[in-house]
Design a protein around this motif. Structure first.
Motif, mmCIF file in Angstrom:
data_model
loop_
_atom_site.group_PDB
_atom_site.id
_atom_site.type_symbol
_atom_site.label_atom_id
_atom_site.label_comp_id
_atom_site.label_asym_id
_atom_site.label_seq_id
_atom_site.Cartn_x
_atom_site.Cartn_y
_atom_site.Cartn_z
ATOM 1 N N PRO A 73 0.820 -1.222 0.000
ATOM 2 C CA PRO A 73 0.000 0.000 0.000
ATOM 3 C C PRO A 73 0.848 1.263 0.000
ATOM 4 O O PRO A 73 1.995 1.266 0.457
ATOM 5 C CB PRO A 73 -0.797 -0.127 1.314
ATOM 6 N N ALA A 74 0.265 2.336 -0.490
ATOM 7 C CA ALA A 74 0.931 3.639 -0.456
ATOM 8 C C ALA A 74 0.678 4.260 0.909
ATOM 9 O O ALA A 74 -0.095 5.208 1.062
ATOM 10 C CB ALA A 74 0.402 4.525 -1.579
ATOM 11 N N SER A 75 1.339 3.718 1.925
ATOM 12 C CA SER A 75 1.121 4.145 3.302
ATOM 13 C C SER A 75 2.451 4.536 3.925
ATOM 14 O O SER A 75 3.505 4.454 3.299
ATOM 15 C CB SER A 75 0.480 3.013 4.113
ATOM 16 N N ALA A 76 2.390 4.932 5.187
ATOM 17 C CA ALA A 76 3.609 5.326 5.888
ATOM 18 C C ALA A 76 4.540 4.151 6.119
ATOM 19 O O ALA A 76 5.763 4.314 6.172
ATOM 20 C CB ALA A 76 3.248 5.985 7.222
ATOM 21 N N SER A 77 3.971 2.938 6.242
ATOM 22 C CA SER A 77 4.771 1.729 6.507
ATOM 23 C C SER A 77 4.318 0.619 5.564
ATOM 24 O O SER A 77 3.654 -0.336 5.979
ATOM 25 C CB SER A 77 4.612 1.291 7.967
ATOM 26 N N PRO A 78 4.657 0.722 4.287
ATOM 27 C CA PRO A 78 4.134 -0.247 3.311
ATOM 28 C C PRO A 78 4.570 -1.681 3.576
ATOM 29 O O PRO A 78 3.775 -2.613 3.389
ATOM 30 C CB PRO A 78 4.677 0.268 1.969
ATOM 31 N N VAL A 79 5.821 -1.900 3.992
ATOM 32 C CA VAL A 79 6.278 -3.267 4.247
ATOM 33 C C VAL A 79 5.547 -3.858 5.437
ATOM 34 O O VAL A 79 5.086 -5.005 5.399
ATOM 35 C CB VAL A 79 7.804 -3.302 4.467
ATOM 36 N N ASN A 80 5.412 -3.067 6.502
ATOM 37 C CA ASN A 80 4.704 -3.541 7.680
ATOM 38 C C ASN A 80 3.234 -3.817 7.350
ATOM 39 O O ASN A 80 2.673 -4.850 7.749
ATOM 40 C CB ASN A 80 4.800 -2.516 8.800
ATOM 41 N N ASP A 81 2.608 -2.913 6.616
ATOM 42 C CA ASP A 81 1.205 -3.090 6.267
ATOM 43 C C ASP A 81 1.014 -4.300 5.356
ATOM 44 O O ASP A 81 0.034 -5.044 5.494
ATOM 45 C CB ASP A 81 0.670 -1.833 5.584
ATOM 46 N N PHE A 82 1.928 -4.479 4.416
ATOM 47 C CA PHE A 82 1.877 -5.658 3.549
ATOM 48 C C PHE A 82 1.990 -6.930 4.379
ATOM 49 O O PHE A 82 1.220 -7.882 4.188
ATOM 50 C CB PHE A 82 3.014 -5.593 2.528
ATOM 51 N N SER A 83 2.942 -6.969 5.304
ATOM 52 C CA SER A 83 3.173 -8.161 6.115
ATOM 53 C C SER A 83 1.972 -8.482 6.993
ATOM 54 O O SER A 83 1.554 -9.640 7.104
ATOM 55 C CB SER A 83 4.422 -7.974 6.989
ATOM 56 N N PHE A 87 -0.339 -11.780 6.684
ATOM 57 C CA PHE A 87 -0.463 -12.664 7.850
ATOM 58 C C PHE A 87 -1.924 -13.022 8.090
ATOM 59 O O PHE A 87 -2.273 -14.203 8.236
ATOM 60 C CB PHE A 87 0.123 -11.989 9.091
ATOM 61 N N PHE A 88 -2.785 -12.010 8.127
ATOM 62 C CA PHE A 88 -4.193 -12.279 8.425
ATOM 63 C C PHE A 88 -4.921 -12.879 7.225
ATOM 64 O O PHE A 88 -6.001 -13.460 7.394
ATOM 65 C CB PHE A 88 -4.885 -11.000 8.904
ATOM 66 N N ARG A 89 -4.320 -12.773 6.045
ATOM 67 C CA ARG A 89 -4.895 -13.458 4.881
ATOM 68 C C ARG A 89 -4.593 -14.952 4.926
ATOM 69 O O ARG A 89 -5.437 -15.774 4.564
ATOM 70 C CB ARG A 89 -4.310 -12.850 3.590
ATOM 71 N N LEU A 90 -3.402 -15.319 5.398
ATOM 72 C CA LEU A 90 -2.971 -16.709 5.326
ATOM 73 C C LEU A 90 -3.226 -17.510 6.600
ATOM 74 O O LEU A 90 -3.746 -18.633 6.543
ATOM 75 C CB LEU A 90 -1.478 -16.775 4.988
ATOM 76 N N TYR A 91 -2.843 -16.978 7.731
ATOM 77 C CA TYR A 91 -2.714 -17.820 8.916
ATOM 78 C C TYR A 91 -4.026 -18.266 9.567
ATOM 79 O O TYR A 91 -4.152 -19.444 9.940
ATOM 80 C CB TYR A 91 -1.815 -17.131 9.946
ATOM 81 N N PRO A 92 -5.033 -17.415 9.763
ATOM 82 C CA PRO A 92 -6.246 -17.910 10.426
ATOM 83 C C PRO A 92 -6.895 -19.089 9.702
ATOM 84 O O PRO A 92 -7.278 -20.087 10.339
ATOM 85 C CB PRO A 92 -7.158 -16.682 10.454
ATOM 86 N N ALA A 93 -7.038 -19.000 8.380
ATOM 87 C CA ALA A 93 -7.625 -20.114 7.627
ATOM 88 C C ALA A 93 -6.721 -21.336 7.667
ATOM 89 O O ALA A 93 -7.200 -22.487 7.723
ATOM 90 C CB ALA A 93 -7.884 -19.687 6.177
ATOM 91 N N TYR A 94 -5.420 -21.104 7.657
ATOM 92 C CA TYR A 94 -4.456 -22.202 7.756
ATOM 93 C C TYR A 94 -4.585 -22.916 9.092
ATOM 94 O O TYR A 94 -4.589 -24.154 9.157
ATOM 95 C CB TYR A 94 -3.055 -21.643 7.566
ATOM 96 N N TRP A 95 -4.716 -22.163 10.170
ATOM 97 C CA TRP A 95 -4.888 -22.777 11.487
ATOM 98 C C TRP A 95 -6.207 -23.535 11.571
ATOM 99 O O TRP A 95 -6.279 -24.598 12.186
ATOM 100 C CB TRP A 95 -4.821 -21.692 12.564
ATOM 101 N N ALA A 96 -7.253 -22.995 10.935
ATOM 102 C CA ALA A 96 -8.529 -23.714 10.904
ATOM 103 C C ALA A 96 -8.383 -25.029 10.158
ATOM 104 O O ALA A 96 -8.975 -26.060 10.541
ATOM 105 C CB ALA A 96 -9.597 -22.842 10.242
ATOM 106 N N LEU A 348 -5.496 -2.707 11.212
ATOM 107 C CA LEU A 348 -4.173 -2.489 11.790
ATOM 108 C C LEU A 348 -3.219 -1.750 10.863
ATOM 109 O O LEU A 348 -2.077 -1.480 11.235
ATOM 110 C CB LEU A 348 -3.548 -3.840 12.172
ATOM 111 N N ARG A 349 -3.690 -1.409 9.670
ATOM 112 C CA ARG A 349 -2.825 -0.720 8.722
ATOM 113 C C ARG A 349 -2.466 0.666 9.211
ATOM 114 O O ARG A 349 -3.252 1.338 9.879
ATOM 115 C CB ARG A 349 -3.509 -0.624 7.351
#
Length: 369
Positions: A73-83, A87-96, A348-349
């Motif tokens: 994203p074009a944000s103040a912390s793009p790497v952090n926001d991307f990460s 994380f929330f795209r992959l991990y919750p469904a993976y844990w389920a 959290l972005r």
């Protein structure tokens, strides 16, 4: 167009995940049941000439390359926001998926796993820690995570969106992979090159996007890179999976064909864009991550408790039941797990306090992912 959800991309995701599900269902029929005179037809169709599971996985890799490099994203912390977003795209469904898998294998097959293996698998880093996957199909998530890391490094270095970066990666990887396949007699080296081949598919996906949407590249770039990628895939598959066929579904012809066909299908869809969208399959694509993660366990339940016998009609019913049950449970997972956690991740972005005038544009950008 860059900030809208693309229906043809979801259609590709749907085709990809249905290919994986159908491959796995047909493998159950061939491996675990007498197929009589149909054995050679089934076996050759899904093993010797084409591995539809690998085709679907590689198609997913192309889609990731089309989408992920443009998710910063074009944000103040793009790497952090991307990460955080990833994380929330992959991990919750993976844990389920892990939870459902553990319950399924315990109740249906009375199978248990060590606490260490479970704990390490919860991190999704088991490949890097040399701990076995709980289930083999998790291997693709390792490639996805590795691609994210490479994209973060390139983005931080200011190289990710340069027009020559993806081309250089695909070309260099292809020449290195072909050389290893032809000159090196080492299985570990072939495995490493297979990882490189999967990553190159992702970067080829970016090259295609830079051509059809960005306009910074031309079709000649796509043609040259695709040709090199195809030679790399065929050469490596021949060395990595060649040999006696027997009951091995991972044979050189089928794997090489899967990589090449995935590239051709992806490029065709990208060239024609939204004209290739098919809404029912796009819906499956929308929930495809959950379908990929949960379908193996839906198949275990259907196979154990809803097997209707042998014969073409019963086999068709089994595959249809696996597909239908996978879509249903995945729709529940998408609604109850994926969507809420993805929404939470967006909260959290660092740009969550952007002025209201910018909110629609940011929302459209995130919707494309």
């Amino acid at each position: 167009m860059m900030h809208q959800r693309l229906a043809f991309i979801d259609t590709l995701r749907g085709i990809a995940v249905l290919s994986v599900v159908i491959q796995h269902a047909l493998e159950v029929i061939v491996r675990e049941h007498p197929t009589g005179g149909y054995h050679a037809v089934f076996h050759d169709a899904i093993g010797y000439y084409m591995n539809f599971g690998r085709f679907g996985v590689v198609l997913f890799f192309f889609v990731s390359g089309f989408v992920i490099p443009f998710s910063f994203p074009a944000s103040a912390s793009p790497v952090n926001d991307f990460s955080v977003s990833r994380f929330f795209r992959l991990y919750p469904a993976y844990w389920a998926s892990i939870a459902l898998g553990l319950v399924t294998m315990l109740l249906v097959d009375s199978k248990t796993y060590s606490l260490t293996q479970i704990a390490v698998n919860l991190t999704m880093l088991q490949s890097f820690l040399e701990v076995p996957h709980l289930w083999d199909f998790y291997w693709t998530l390792t490639i996805e995570l590795l691609f994210y890391v490479v994209c973060i490094v390139l983005f931080a270095a200011g190289l990710l969106n340069r027009r020559s970066t993806a081309i250089a990666i695909v070309v260099a990887t292809a020449f290195a992979g072909i050389a290893v396949a032809v000159l090196v007699e080492n299985r570990a080296a072939w495995i490493m090159m297979e990882v490189a081949l999967n990553l190159s598919a992702m970067f080829l996906g970016k090259i295609v996007r830079d051509t059809v949407i960005g306009g910074s590249l031309r079709w000649r770039h796509v043609a040259i890179c695709t040709a090199l990628y195809a030679v790399f895939a065929i050469a490596l598959a021949s060395r990595r999976y060649g040999g006696a066929y027997e009951d091995n579904f991972f044979y050189s012809y089928s794997i090489g064909a899967a990589y090449v066909c995935a590239a051709l299908v992806f490029i065709a869809f990208a060239a024609f864009g939204e004209r290739m969208a098919w809404r029912p399959i796009a819906f499956v694509g929308l929930i495809s991550y959950s379908v990929y993660l949960l379908s193996p366990f839906a198949m275990v339940w259907v196979h154990r408790y809803a097997w209707l016998g042998d014969g073409p009609l019963a086999w068709f019913a089994f595959v249809a039941a696996v597909v239908a049950s996978s879509i249903f449970v995945s729709w529940l997972s998408h609604s109850l797990v994926e969507k809420p956690w993805i929404a939470f991740g967006r909260m959290l972005r660092s740009d969550r306090s952007k002025p209201a005038a910018l909110a629609p544009a940011l929302g459209r950008q995130s919707a494309a992912q």
